[in-house]
Design a protein around this motif. Structure first.
Motif, PDB file in Angstrom:
ATOM      1  N   ASN A 267     -50.194   4.684  -9.432  1.00 36.92           N
ATOM      2  CA  ASN A 267     -49.333   5.389  -8.482  1.00 36.92           C
ATOM      3  C   ASN A 267     -50.028   5.606  -7.136  1.00 36.92           C
ATOM      4  O   ASN A 267     -49.379   5.641  -6.090  1.00 36.92           O
ATOM      5  CB  ASN A 267     -48.878   6.728  -9.067  1.00 36.92           C
TER       6      ASN A 267
ATOM      7  N   LEU B 154     -49.520   2.330  -4.922  1.00 39.33           N
ATOM      8  CA  LEU B 154     -48.175   1.850  -4.600  1.00 39.33           C
ATOM      9  C   LEU B 154     -48.047   1.477  -3.127  1.00 39.33           C
ATOM     10  O   LEU B 154     -48.634   2.120  -2.260  1.00 39.33           O
ATOM     11  CB  LEU B 154     -47.129   2.919  -4.953  1.00 39.33           C
TER      12      LEU B 154
ATOM     13  N   ASN C 255     -39.705  -0.640  -8.104  1.00 33.61           N
ATOM     14  CA  ASN C 255     -39.709  -0.079  -9.452  1.00 33.61           C
ATOM     15  C   ASN C 255     -38.269  -0.038  -9.968  1.00 33.61           C
ATOM     16  O   ASN C 255     -37.435   0.662  -9.400  1.00 33.61           O
ATOM     17  CB  ASN C 255     -40.308   1.334  -9.383  1.00 33.61           C
TER      18      ASN C 255
ATOM     19  N   VAL D 176     -43.424  -0.898  -5.306  1.00 36.53           N
ATOM     20  CA  VAL D 176     -44.643  -1.069  -6.096  1.00 36.53           C
ATOM     21  C   VAL D 176     -45.699  -1.798  -5.276  1.00 36.53           C
ATOM     22  O   VAL D 176     -46.877  -1.461  -5.292  1.00 36.53           O
ATOM     23  CB  VAL D 176     -44.345  -1.826  -7.408  1.00 36.53           C
TER      24      VAL D 176
ATOM     25  N   LYS E  17     -44.673   0.341 -14.179  1.00 36.01           N
ATOM     26  CA  LYS E  17     -44.131   0.581 -12.846  1.00 36.01           C
ATOM     27  C   LYS E  17     -43.297  -0.589 -12.330  1.00 36.01           C
ATOM     28  O   LYS E  17     -42.247  -0.383 -11.720  1.00 36.01           O
ATOM     29  CB  LYS E  17     -45.270   0.842 -11.848  1.00 36.01           C
TER      30      LYS E  17
ATOM     31  N   GLU F 298     -42.301   5.918 -17.511  1.00 35.16           N
ATOM     32  CA  GLU F 298     -43.599   6.586 -17.341  1.00 35.16           C
ATOM     33  C   GLU F 298     -43.801   7.722 -18.340  1.00 35.16           C
ATOM     34  O   GLU F 298     -44.932   8.185 -18.544  1.00 35.16           O
ATOM     35  CB  GLU F 298     -43.746   7.117 -15.912  1.00 35.16           C
TER      36      GLU F 298
END
Length: 515
Positions: free
Chosen positions: A30, A33, A56, A64, A121, A353
Motif C-alpha cells: 500500500n 501504490l 485495484n 496500483v 491489490k 484485503e
C-alpha cells in the motif's frame, strides 16, 4: 544430489505470525501504490509517454501502478536484443540456467507475502487464493529448473559397433509469452521461466490488468542473475504489439494463456510463414474450459456440495478450471442443490484485503458486465437459486450465483462465463452423466463424486478432459503432481507443471559419429 521435489506449502493464516506477516506485506505494498514501472529491453529501462494504468478491482479509483506501454518500434528493438541474447544464452550450460531459477525461487520464497499482497491489490485475490498463486509460481520455477537438470544430457539411444549416437535437446529461439490476468504470477512466471531455462530469450507481454505483478517478477529475475536481453518486459496492446510479434519472422514460438477466441486467432496467425521466416512457429496455448462436477447417486453429498461450491466460486470463478456446471443424478439432485445453496450463502464477498473475505471482485468493468448478462440469461434458462446480484459502485463485486434446472444444451451449460456462476443440470443415470460431461467444445478439467468403483473406472476412460479428479473439486492442480492442460478447444494440452512441458520449448537433435 538434489533433494526430492516437494511443492511449496500453503500458508496457514490462522497462525498469528503468518497473519501478521501478510498484514505487514499489505502495508508495504500500500505504501508503493501509484509507482511507475518502465519497460525492460535488453537490460535497459525504457520509459514511454504512453502508459498502462493498473487499478485495484476492489476499489476501482485506486491506482496500483503505472506501467510504460511498448510500441511496435520498441517491440522490434526488444526482438533484436532478444535475438542477440540468444547467441550467448543458448550456449550457457543448462545446469547454470537452472541455477538462475533456483535462486529466483529462493528469493520469491523469502518475499512470498509481498508477492501475495500485490496479487490481492492488483488482481483482487483473497488471501488464500493469492497465497496459492505465489506458491504455484515458486513451484513452477523450482520444478522447471529441476526438469532442465534432468534433460541436460538428453535421452539414451542405441549405438551399433563402431558408432556413437546421441539424442539431445537444443533451444528453439526467441519466444513471445502472452500471459493472463487470472494467475498473473503463477502462469506468467511459469510460462516465462520454462522458456528461459530451456535456453530461449523471451518477450513478455503480460495482461494489461495485472502488469505490476509482472514488473515485480522481472525485477526478481534480474536480482537472480538473469543476463540482460533474456527477459524483455514489454506490456502493450494486443492489437498493436501482440499481432506484430506473432507475425514476426524471427519469432520461433508463442506461449499463450487466455480466451478461446484470442487463442484461435493466435494459432491461425502463427501458422502463416512470412518473408524471412525459415521455420514453422510453435504455439503453446491454454484457452479455457467449461468444466463439470458430476455427482453420482451414491456420492458423499456434503462433499459433493462443497466440491461444487468451491470449484465454482474460488477467485470469483475466474479460473479456466472452474466448475461452472454441476451435473447431478436425479435421485440426489434436490438434496445436493439445497446443500450447495446453503453453503454458498455462508460465503463472504468483499474487500480481499480482509482475511475473512472468501470472494473478492471480478477483474474489471467488461468482466462485470459480461457476467451480469450471463446471469440474466440464466434467469431465463433456469431458476435462480442463490445470488444473482452485482454491485460495481466501488469495485466489481458479484454474488456467487447458482442457476438451477438448466437444460444440458442451454447457453449457461455451454459457454464459458469466467465468473461466479454455476449451472445445475439433472441427469437420469450414469450414461446420461457422461453424455452431458462430454457435450461441450472444451475438455480441460472435470470431477466425479462417486463411491461406485465401476463408475469411477468408466469415467477414467470416458470423461474426456485433460485433468480429471475423483471425490474432490475440479480446481487446484499442483505443479509436478497433477500436470495441467486440456483437450479440444481448451488448447494444445501442453501439461504445464509436467515432465513433457519443457520439451515444447526445445528441439531434438541426433548426432551419430562413426569410429
Amino acid at each position: 544430489m538434489m533433494l526430492p521435489y516437494k511443492h511449496e506449502p500453503f500458508t496457514d493464516f490462522s497462525k498469528e505470525e503468518n497473519y501478521r506477516a501478510l498484514r505487514s506485506a499489505l502495508e508495504l505494498v500500500n505504501s508503493q501504490l501509484g509507482k511507475e514501472y518502465p519497460l525492460i529491453i535488453g537490460g535497459e529501462r525504457v520509459v514511454t509517454e504512453q502508459k498502462i494504468t493498473s487499478y485495484n478491482p476492489a476499489n476501482k479509483e485506486e491506482v496500483v501502478g503505472v506501467v510504460s506501454k511498448a510500441s511496435q518500434e520498441l517491440a522490434e528493438t526488444a526482438m533484436q536484443d532478444a535475438l542477440k541474447a540468444f547467441e550467448s544464452w543458448k550456449e550457457v550450460s543448462p545446469a547454470i540456467r537452472a541455477n538462475v531459477l533456483f535462486r529466483a525461487a529462493a528469493i520469491m520464497r523469502r518475499r512470498k507475502h509481498e508477492f501475495s499482497a500485490y496479487l490481492i491489490k492488483e488482481a483482487g485475490k483473497p488471501w488464500k487464493e493469492a497465497d496459492a498463486d505465489t506458491a504455484e509460481a515458486i513451484d513452477f520455477i523450482e520444478y522447471y529448473a529441476r526438469q532442465m537438470v534432468k534433460l541436460q544430457t538428453g535421452v539414451p539411444v542405441q549405438s551399433r559397433e563402431g558408432e556413437f549416437n546421441q539424442f539431445h535437446y537444443i533451444p528453439l529461439g526467441v519466444g513471445v509469452i502472452i500471459s493472463p490476468f487470472n494467475f498473473p504470477l503463477a502462469i506468467m512466471a511459469g510460462t516465462a521461466v520454462a522458456a528461459i531455462v530451456s535456453g530461449n530469450p523471451i518477450l513478455l507481454k503480460p495482461a494489461n490488468n495485472t502488469p505490476v505483478v509482472a514488473a515485480k517478477f522481472v525485477e526478481l529475475m534480474e536480482e537472480a542473475g538473469l543476463p540482460a536481453g533474456v527477459l524483455n518486459f514489454i506490456p502493450g496492446s494486443g492489437a498493436e504489439i501482440g499481432d506484430y510479434l506473432i507475425d514476426h519472422p524471427k519469432t520461433r514460438f508463442v506461449s499463450f494463456t487466455g480466451s478461446r477466441e484470442v487463442g484461435c486467432r493466435i494459432y491461425e496467425r502463427a501458422a502463416k510463414v512470412h518473408p524471412g521466416q525459415i521455420w514453422l512457429k510453435r504455439v503453446i496455448a491454454e484457452m479455457g474450459g467449461k468444466d463439470t462436477v458430476v455427482v453420482d447417486s451414491d456420492a458423499d453429498l456434503d462433499l459433493a456440495a462443497a466440491s461444487i461450491v468451491y470449484s465454482a466460486f474460488g477467485f470469483s470463478g475466474q479460473k479456466c478450471s472452474a466448475g461452472s456446471r454441476a451435473v447431478v443424478h436425479q435421485d440426489v439432485y434436490e438434496e445436493v442443490l439445497t446443500k450447495a445453496v446453503a453453503l454458498t450463502e455462508t460465503l463472504t464477498v468483499g474487500n480481499p484485503e480482509e482475511a475473512s473475505t472468501y470472494m473478492g471482485p471480478v477483474i474489471d468493468k467488461a468482466a462485470f458486465d459480461k457476467i451480469m448478462s450471463y446471469i440474466a440469461v440464466g434467469k431465463e434458462e433456469g431458476r435462480l437459486a442463490a445470488g444473482g446480484n452485482g454491485d460495481d459502485s466501488k469495485g466489481y463485486f458479484i454474488e456467487p450465483t447458482i442457476i438451477a434446472d438448466v437444460a444440458e444444451n442451454a447457453r449457461l451449460m455451454q459457454e464459458e462465463i469466467f465468473g461466479p456462476v454455476v449451472a445445475f443440470c439433472k441427469a437420469r443415470d450414469f450414461d446420461h452423466m457422461m453424455e452431458i460431461a462430454n457435450n461441450t467444445d472444451y475438455g480441460l478439467t472435470g470431477a466425479l463424486l462417486s463411491n461406485n468403483r465401476s463408475h469411477i473406472e468408466r469415467a477414467r476412460k470416458e470423461f474426456h478432459v485433460g485433468n480429471l479428479y475423483f471425490n474432490r473439486g475440479c480446481t487446484g492442480a499442483i505443479v509436478g503432481y497433477q500436470p495441467f492442460g486440456g483437450f479440444n478447444m481448451s488448447g494444445t494440452d501442453s501439461k504445464a507443471g509436467g515432465p513433457d512441458y519443457l520439451l515444447l520449448h526445445m528441439q531434438a537433435k541426433t548426432t551419430s559419429e562413426m569410429f
